[in-house]
Design an enzyme around this catalytic site. Sequence first.
Site, PDB file in Angstrom:
ATOM      1  N   LEU A 160       0.767  -1.347   0.004  1.00  0.00           N
ATOM      2  CA  LEU A 160       0.069  -0.016   0.078  1.00  0.00           C
ATOM      3  C   LEU A 160       0.941   1.248   0.200  1.00  0.00           C
ATOM      4  O   LEU A 160       0.435   2.322  -0.226  1.00  0.00           O
ATOM      5  CB  LEU A 160      -0.876  -0.018   1.193  1.00  0.00           C
ATOM      6  CG  LEU A 160      -2.253  -1.269   1.047  1.00  0.00           C
ATOM      7  CD1 LEU A 160      -3.082  -1.013   2.345  1.00  0.00           C
ATOM      8  CD2 LEU A 160      -2.858  -1.189  -0.062  1.00  0.00           C
ATOM      9  N   ARG A 161       2.145   1.210  -0.012  1.00  0.00           N
ATOM     10  CA  ARG A 161       3.167   2.258  -0.198  1.00  0.00           C
ATOM     11  C   ARG A 161       3.236   3.368   1.026  1.00  0.00           C
ATOM     12  O   ARG A 161       4.038   4.338   0.952  1.00  0.00           O
ATOM     13  CB  ARG A 161       3.028   2.804  -1.508  1.00  0.00           C
ATOM     14  CG  ARG A 161       3.107   1.855  -2.595  1.00  0.00           C
ATOM     15  CD  ARG A 161       4.327   1.145  -2.657  1.00  0.00           C
ATOM     16  NE  ARG A 161       4.498   0.262  -3.801  1.00  0.00           N
ATOM     17  CZ  ARG A 161       5.331  -0.865  -3.910  1.00  0.00           C
ATOM     18  NH1 ARG A 161       6.189  -1.145  -2.953  1.00  0.00           N
ATOM     19  NH2 ARG A 161       5.612  -1.462  -4.985  1.00  0.00           N
ATOM     20  N   ASN A 188       7.331  -2.827   3.524  1.00  0.00           N
ATOM     21  CA  ASN A 188       8.499  -2.351   2.984  1.00  0.00           C
ATOM     22  C   ASN A 188       8.058  -0.865   2.652  1.00  0.00           C
ATOM     23  O   ASN A 188       8.162  -0.432   1.556  1.00  0.00           O
ATOM     24  CB  ASN A 188       9.127  -2.973   1.829  1.00  0.00           C
ATOM     25  CG  ASN A 188       8.128  -3.381   0.993  1.00  0.00           C
ATOM     26  OD1 ASN A 188       6.851  -3.353   1.172  1.00  0.00           O
ATOM     27  ND2 ASN A 188       8.505  -3.448  -0.397  1.00  0.00           N
ATOM     28  N   ASP A 201       9.247  -8.892   3.213  1.00  0.00           N
ATOM     29  CA  ASP A 201       8.976  -9.132   1.746  1.00  0.00           C
ATOM     30  C   ASP A 201       9.572  -7.921   1.142  1.00  0.00           C
ATOM     31  O   ASP A 201       9.638  -6.799   1.159  1.00  0.00           O
ATOM     32  CB  ASP A 201       7.490  -8.937   1.421  1.00  0.00           C
ATOM     33  CG  ASP A 201       7.099  -9.211   0.111  1.00  0.00           C
ATOM     34  OD1 ASP A 201       7.640  -9.893  -0.628  1.00  0.00           O
ATOM     35  OD2 ASP A 201       6.209  -8.106  -0.377  1.00  0.00           O
ATOM     36  N   HIS A 237       9.496 -14.214   1.654  1.00  0.00           N
ATOM     37  CA  HIS A 237       9.995 -13.808   0.275  1.00  0.00           C
ATOM     38  C   HIS A 237      11.248 -14.664  -0.154  1.00  0.00           C
ATOM     39  O   HIS A 237      12.248 -14.159   0.386  1.00  0.00           O
ATOM     40  CB  HIS A 237      10.143 -12.325   0.075  1.00  0.00           C
ATOM     41  CG  HIS A 237      10.706 -11.881  -1.254  1.00  0.00           C
ATOM     42  ND1 HIS A 237      10.118 -11.109  -2.247  1.00  0.00           N
ATOM     43  CD2 HIS A 237      12.012 -11.995  -1.873  1.00  0.00           C
ATOM     44  CE1 HIS A 237      10.936 -10.615  -3.232  1.00  0.00           C
ATOM     45  NE2 HIS A 237      12.258 -11.376  -3.053  1.00  0.00           N
ATOM     46  N   HIS A 277       4.535 -15.601  -3.131  1.00  0.00           N
ATOM     47  CA  HIS A 277       4.638 -15.542  -4.497  1.00  0.00           C
ATOM     48  C   HIS A 277       5.651 -16.612  -5.033  1.00  0.00           C
ATOM     49  O   HIS A 277       6.521 -16.323  -5.929  1.00  0.00           O
ATOM     50  CB  HIS A 277       5.061 -14.147  -5.093  1.00  0.00           C
ATOM     51  CG  HIS A 277       6.272 -13.577  -4.306  1.00  0.00           C
ATOM     52  ND1 HIS A 277       7.339 -13.976  -4.041  1.00  0.00           N
ATOM     53  CD2 HIS A 277       6.330 -12.166  -3.750  1.00  0.00           C
ATOM     54  CE1 HIS A 277       8.025 -13.144  -3.405  1.00  0.00           C
ATOM     55  NE2 HIS A 277       7.364 -12.114  -3.324  1.00  0.00           N
ATOM     56  N   ASN A 315       9.291  -9.402  -9.373  1.00  0.00           N
ATOM     57  CA  ASN A 315      10.190 -10.136  -8.525  1.00  0.00           C
ATOM     58  C   ASN A 315       9.369 -11.169  -7.598  1.00  0.00           C
ATOM     59  O   ASN A 315       8.716 -10.622  -6.911  1.00  0.00           O
ATOM     60  CB  ASN A 315      11.126  -9.259  -7.659  1.00  0.00           C
ATOM     61  CG  ASN A 315      12.151 -10.112  -6.927  1.00  0.00           C
ATOM     62  OD1 ASN A 315      12.454 -11.374  -7.560  1.00  0.00           O
ATOM     63  ND2 ASN A 315      12.788  -9.647  -6.225  1.00  0.00           N
ATOM     64  N   ASP A 358       0.212  -9.735  -4.785  1.00  0.00           N
ATOM     65  CA  ASP A 358       1.778  -9.131  -4.933  1.00  0.00           C
ATOM     66  C   ASP A 358       1.324  -7.591  -5.445  1.00  0.00           C
ATOM     67  O   ASP A 358       2.397  -7.240  -6.068  1.00  0.00           O
ATOM     68  CB  ASP A 358       2.720  -9.946  -5.247  1.00  0.00           C
ATOM     69  CG  ASP A 358       3.898  -9.225  -5.086  1.00  0.00           C
ATOM     70  OD1 ASP A 358       4.292  -8.432  -4.263  1.00  0.00           O
ATOM     71  OD2 ASP A 358       5.076  -9.732  -5.467  1.00  0.00           O
ATOM     72  N   HIS A 362       3.681   1.253  -8.868  1.00  0.00           N
ATOM     73  CA  HIS A 362       4.841   2.145  -9.015  1.00  0.00           C
ATOM     74  C   HIS A 362       4.407   3.170  -9.954  1.00  0.00           C
ATOM     75  O   HIS A 362       3.522   2.922 -11.099  1.00  0.00           O
ATOM     76  CB  HIS A 362       6.137   1.352  -9.686  1.00  0.00           C
ATOM     77  CG  HIS A 362       6.745   0.395  -8.789  1.00  0.00           C
ATOM     78  ND1 HIS A 362       7.322   0.804  -7.806  1.00  0.00           N
ATOM     79  CD2 HIS A 362       6.848  -0.819  -9.011  1.00  0.00           C
ATOM     80  CE1 HIS A 362       7.867  -0.192  -6.931  1.00  0.00           C
ATOM     81  NE2 HIS A 362       7.360  -1.354  -7.786  1.00  0.00           N
TER      82      HIS A 362
END
Lengths: 308, 427, 193
Positions: free
Chosen positions: B65-66, B96, B154, B181, B234, B280, B307, B311
Amino acid sequence: MRWSRKDLVGIRELSAEEITFVLDTAAAFKQVGTRDVKKVPALRGKTLVNFFVEPSTRTRTSFELAAKRLSADVINISATTSSLTKGETLKDTAKILEANHADIIVLRHSSAGAPQFLAERLRASVINAGDGAHEHPTQALLDLYTIRERRGSIAGLHVAIVGDILFSRVARSNIFALLKLGARVTLVGPSTLVPRVFERLGVTVSHCIDEVLPTVDVVHLLRVQHERQRKEYFPGIGEYIRLFGLTKARAKLLKADCLIMHPGPINRGVEIDSDLADGVQSVILAQVTNGLAVRMAVLYLCGGIASR
Amino acid sequence: MSATVIRNGRIIDPANGRDEIADLLIIDGLIAALPQLSTLNSQPDEIDAGNLIVAPGLIDIHVHLREPGFGWKETIESGARAAAAGGFTTIVCMPNTSPVADSPSTIAWIKDRAAAAACVHVLPTGAISKNLAGEELAPIGSLAQAGVVAITDDGHCVQNSELMRRAVEYARMVGVPVLDHCQDYNLVGHGVVHEGYWSTLLGLPGWPAAGEEAIVARNILLAELCDHRIHCQHISSAGSVRLLREARGRGVRISGEACPHHIALTHEAIQNFDTNYKMNPPLRSQADVDALIAGIADGTLDILASDHAPHAKFEKEVEFDRAPFGIVGLETELGLFLDLLVHKRKAIDLPRLIEMFTTIPAELLKLKAGTLATGAAADVTLIDPNLEWTVDANAFETLSSNTPFHGWNLKGRAVRTIVGGRTVWRL
Amino acid sequence: MAAHSSPLSAVSPGSPILDASGIRNALRRIAHEIIERNQPDLGAIVLAGIPSRGVEIARRLARLIEELAQVPVATGIIDVAMHRDDVGKRANLPMVQASRLPVPLDGRTVIIVDDVFYTGRTTRAAMDAIGTFGRPARIQLATLIDRGHRELPIRADYVGKNLPTAMGERVRLRLENVDAEPDAVWLIKEEKA
């Protein structure tokens, strides 16, 4: 046929007919080098930008001279003088160049695909002067030109490419071009730098240079790129020379008319014995001369196409 | 008192073993027993669900969700809207962010933000290691108390197997599962695409399948050693599926998830250097795709997730090897899985698909979600499994549009998303 | 101006303006004129053909002059592609042939040989190209067909046939050794699609 591409981003998308067309055009431009006035007005009024994000003297100089012989104006931009170092994106830098009326952008870049990226976004012609480990199309074209000049044709020849294939754009462009024109290709080098997966491109992979040398019409030696090598790929220069270097002893295995090629710059005494590099079988300097003619042809053809 | 009745839908509620055409009653945000309909003193709102699936609200346990830190890519608010548009009522966000979600204060910030702005349930995860650096443990106990539903690094992967072992042991103590991950940094190096034919042809650095499989194998060993659940995120390779199948067959507490892009595309898609195919782990071979689908069919991979990795256009529109990994996925995920797994490959049926999006992730993360039991929160997703539609990235709710699926024609999608009895999105 | 083939060449072009014997007569007349104009230095001429049919016409003229005057005649090829003024304005480019001229050119007379003389731009490019090989004493121009519509102040010294044309018309020339068709010249009205 007639030429209709504004960009040259790789050999892979060219047909055999297009490759031959460039080589034939290069022959006409090679003739210009023998005239009193070694300059023609073909690209008069056009601006060519040599945009070299990765350092290179040889290729840049060749493109610069080719452009000048075609009467284009030339601007050189290197990584250190470009705004890329200030965080500007490749797209923005290229758009700025185009806004400054660049008609042809010759791009050398460390990222595979960068020339295609620009070609899709610019009206200007984009010529790939080497992108990462992907392609170096004008190098392959000048190599083929040199082989054809010496041997008459490409079809049916057996060509060995020796060395660091995995990281080599010269190798990939040569593989694509040689196969399209009907040559047989064997890749030679350590298994770490010449993995078997290359066989899926339609070539033979060998790890024994002594078995290959007697069978080939051309041996193409690639520069062993110390600067790019991580040490886990091979144990060291000494062992490389012992296993894969073209030494005087090994050169005796070659057919008498086998051509020795190298894209330069040469590591004398590493991939090739110093005397062999200057010997009768070596066409290394002819490659350089032909590079000028091939690049004139490419600039003339791509730069001569009306922009979209 | 507010009441809604959803009429004539096919209720698929794996948690309660239901699969039948029936009405579903919601009273004051909770699932109510149908006989209560006659006791209502006012006329309930009616939703016609004829030809639709009425499912428990879907859960996606893997989204980015950034926020905090990267609000130009996505916000908790916009990401939640994208989730609703994709049929999800609960999403689990990765740590992250900037700052990294490795402290209770950041978890609290995310929860506050979600409570204020998100139209679906947003559940945070915490980091395994401080700053995702893989060097020292994050305060996993404090994170658990702050309300994380799992820990994961992750986007990164703890390389030090000793540190990972201690993290798993610690997580077992505080009762949170570990999501991982799987990427061996040494094997992967600077790899950006699957190591194989296309990486060789294009001269792009290869990301070998062994780089994932080595860590999956490690995680199997650590799950056994520590007797605690590790969930591998993933999964992309046939070898990983084989390792997981063998370990699960022996009862090891290990699981794996599949993402839509890894079954919809192969590495052939990268040939024009389009960065919307850069993710990735990378897109792999057809044999890997087939193995993933076989793993989904036989239950080896039992969770589906997006996932979702937004961006901005300017970030993706760069040289291939310099572009960030990842694509947005919340709004295409259900359509792709329905189209590919249920309709085209017939790997699983609809009830299994819903199970993989509801009860199984709920069990993994110990969530009180994914059920239409009487008294449960009325999180409901209405799905038209046969609706044919075209993906339009310009119409996405997410702030970003980095998808390789723009223009794809898909069969099946969510048509209405209900959270706590309230419709938060409808087609 | 080279007469390029086009889809129209598949259409029956009607009766020719010049047939094989007409072309032969026209070239013979040009040969006589070249001999007459270039005495006493006939041995110093170079017939420089513009590819591809100009090269064939130059070859035929050289043979005729050698027969008629018993003087060996040098020929060459002058490709104008890299000297044209419209590079960068076309959608595609034809093959460039290597130019070939005997050097040095000092003191020689270079006769540019073209098939169809039209705007004059090709001739200008040919003159520029010759200049890169050296400085001939003079340059002349011979053409099988002069169809008019000049865009530059250039005229031909030797003309096989003057052929008044409209802008919409096209001159179609075929030469046996180039096109694998019998020698002939047609005037074709372009049909607008």
